[in-house]
Design a protein around this motif. Structure first.
Motif, PDB file in Angstrom:
ATOM      1  N   GLU A 130     -35.641  70.760 -64.803  1.00 25.75           N
ATOM      2  CA  GLU A 130     -34.419  70.039 -63.966  1.00 25.75           C
ATOM      3  C   GLU A 130     -34.459  68.677 -64.390  1.00 25.75           C
ATOM      4  O   GLU A 130     -33.403  67.772 -64.088  1.00 25.75           O
ATOM      5  N   VAL A 131     -35.472  68.002 -64.972  1.00 30.19           N
ATOM      6  CA  VAL A 131     -35.403  66.766 -65.408  1.00 30.19           C
ATOM      7  C   VAL A 131     -34.741  66.249 -66.630  1.00 30.19           C
ATOM      8  O   VAL A 131     -34.826  66.782 -67.490  1.00 30.19           O
ATOM      9  N   GLU A 132     -33.527  65.434 -66.396  1.00 37.56           N
ATOM     10  CA  GLU A 132     -32.741  64.922 -67.456  1.00 37.56           C
ATOM     11  C   GLU A 132     -33.571  64.320 -68.556  1.00 37.56           C
ATOM     12  O   GLU A 132     -34.515  63.412 -68.254  1.00 37.56           O
ATOM     13  N   GLY A 133     -33.333  64.648 -69.633  1.00 38.91           N
ATOM     14  CA  GLY A 133     -33.998  64.368 -71.132  1.00 38.91           C
ATOM     15  C   GLY A 133     -35.269  65.204 -71.595  1.00 38.91           C
ATOM     16  O   GLY A 133     -35.517  65.015 -72.540  1.00 38.91           O
ATOM     17  N   VAL A 134     -35.337  66.235 -70.835  1.00 42.24           N
ATOM     18  CA  VAL A 134     -36.452  67.283 -71.337  1.00 42.24           C
ATOM     19  C   VAL A 134     -35.789  68.015 -72.045  1.00 42.24           C
ATOM     20  O   VAL A 134     -34.798  68.797 -71.389  1.00 42.24           O
ATOM     21  N   ASP A 169     -41.193  68.581 -74.953  1.00 39.12           N
ATOM     22  CA  ASP A 169     -40.417  67.752 -75.882  1.00 39.12           C
ATOM     23  C   ASP A 169     -39.165  67.217 -75.038  1.00 39.12           C
ATOM     24  O   ASP A 169     -38.752  67.818 -74.237  1.00 39.12           O
ATOM     25  N   VAL A 170     -38.694  66.006 -75.802  1.00 37.93           N
ATOM     26  CA  VAL A 170     -37.856  65.391 -74.976  1.00 37.93           C
ATOM     27  C   VAL A 170     -36.572  64.928 -76.084  1.00 37.93           C
ATOM     28  O   VAL A 170     -36.744  64.973 -77.202  1.00 37.93           O
ATOM     29  N   TYR A 171     -35.328  64.628 -75.350  1.00 38.60           N
ATOM     30  CA  TYR A 171     -34.473  64.207 -76.261  1.00 38.60           C
ATOM     31  C   TYR A 171     -34.336  62.838 -76.677  1.00 38.60           C
ATOM     32  O   TYR A 171     -34.746  61.879 -75.651  1.00 38.60           O
ATOM     33  N   TYR A 172     -34.033  62.633 -77.840  1.00 39.08           N
ATOM     34  CA  TYR A 172     -33.852  61.079 -78.326  1.00 39.08           C
ATOM     35  C   TYR A 172     -32.960  60.524 -77.650  1.00 39.08           C
ATOM     36  O   TYR A 172     -32.000  60.799 -77.040  1.00 39.08           O
ATOM     37  N   GLY A 173     -33.153  59.014 -77.323  1.00 39.95           N
ATOM     38  CA  GLY A 173     -32.292  58.308 -76.482  1.00 39.95           C
ATOM     39  C   GLY A 173     -32.860  58.178 -75.055  1.00 39.95           C
ATOM     40  O   GLY A 173     -32.189  57.169 -74.433  1.00 39.95           O
ATOM     41  N   TYR A 174     -33.722  58.676 -74.640  1.00 50.18           N
ATOM     42  CA  TYR A 174     -34.535  58.366 -73.300  1.00 50.18           C
ATOM     43  C   TYR A 174     -35.450  57.682 -73.092  1.00 50.18           C
ATOM     44  O   TYR A 174     -36.396  57.928 -73.913  1.00 50.18           O
ATOM     45  N   LYS A 227     -40.519  60.694 -63.800  1.00 50.10           N
ATOM     46  CA  LYS A 227     -39.488  61.448 -63.235  1.00 50.10           C
ATOM     47  C   LYS A 227     -40.120  62.960 -63.219  1.00 50.10           C
ATOM     48  O   LYS A 227     -40.162  63.640 -62.499  1.00 50.10           O
ATOM     49  N   LEU A 228     -40.835  63.207 -64.115  1.00 49.15           N
ATOM     50  CA  LEU A 228     -41.586  64.405 -64.346  1.00 49.15           C
ATOM     51  C   LEU A 228     -42.734  64.309 -63.175  1.00 49.15           C
ATOM     52  O   LEU A 228     -43.161  65.543 -62.543  1.00 49.15           O
ATOM     53  N   ARG A 229     -43.478  63.297 -63.238  1.00 50.06           N
ATOM     54  CA  ARG A 229     -44.390  63.376 -62.356  1.00 50.06           C
ATOM     55  C   ARG A 229     -44.070  63.670 -60.759  1.00 50.06           C
ATOM     56  O   ARG A 229     -44.486  64.262 -60.113  1.00 50.06           O
ATOM     57  N   GLN A 230     -43.051  62.880 -60.485  1.00 47.41           N
ATOM     58  CA  GLN A 230     -42.451  62.883 -59.300  1.00 47.41           C
ATOM     59  C   GLN A 230     -41.707  64.491 -58.895  1.00 47.41           C
ATOM     60  O   GLN A 230     -42.030  65.159 -57.940  1.00 47.41           O
ATOM     61  N   ALA A 231     -41.141  64.894 -59.873  1.00 49.70           N
ATOM     62  CA  ALA A 231     -40.338  66.230 -59.583  1.00 49.70           C
ATOM     63  C   ALA A 231     -41.459  67.321 -59.669  1.00 49.70           C
ATOM     64  O   ALA A 231     -41.474  68.452 -58.762  1.00 49.70           O
ATOM     65  N   VAL A 232     -42.586  67.201 -60.170  1.00 49.55           N
ATOM     66  CA  VAL A 232     -43.519  68.346 -60.161  1.00 49.55           C
ATOM     67  C   VAL A 232     -44.435  68.240 -58.962  1.00 49.55           C
ATOM     68  O   VAL A 232     -44.527  69.126 -58.185  1.00 49.55           O
ATOM     69  N   ALA A 233     -44.660  66.971 -58.242  1.00 47.95           N
ATOM     70  CA  ALA A 233     -45.455  66.839 -57.116  1.00 47.95           C
ATOM     71  C   ALA A 233     -44.688  67.389 -55.935  1.00 47.95           C
ATOM     72  O   ALA A 233     -44.930  67.731 -54.979  1.00 47.95           O
TER      73      ALA A 233
END
Length: 115
Positions: A26-30, A71-76, A84-90
């Motif tokens: 759900e994290v934008e850019g992933v 894997d992430v999208y280019y441009g982020y 954001k990943l750390r916060q979303a997972v926690a």
């Protein structure tokens, strides 16, 4: 990971990994969880989110330590995605499982250029 016991509730190994996988997705850019090359057709037809690329350990104080490979999208901005990943997972693990998260390590394994 073996069964996790939180407040008298036993969770099978795949439960927490699935929660983490959904939160990461759900994290934008992933672009993907785990290596996109290893996903193949299995990930396309899977009924539940892939937990490949997620490793969870429990320390002596019953805190979870999560390592995720994405894997992430280019441009982020990569530091922003990692934060954001750390916060979303926690947040997801804390609210849905009730367990404390000791750390979330983010490994960016690749970048995708097309969406």
């Amino acid at each position: 990971m073996t069964d996790l016991n939180v407040d008298g509730m036993a969770l099978a190994p795949g439960v927490v990994e699935t929660i983490v996988s959904i939160a990461v997705g759900e994290v934008e850019g992933v672009a993907s969880v785990g290596s996109s090359a290893a996903g193949g057709l299995r990930s396309v037809f899977a009924a539940k989110p892939s937990t490949q690329g997620i490793d969870i350990t429990v320390d002596d104080e019953d805190k979870l330590h999560v390592a995720i490979r994405v894997d992430v999208y280019y441009g982020y901005a990569l530091p922003d995605i990692a934060a954001k990943l750390r916060q979303a997972v926690a947040d997801a693990v804390s609210s849905q499982v009730g367990a404390q998260v000791g750390s979330v390590d983010v490994y960016i394994d690749g970048m995708q250029f097309a969406r």
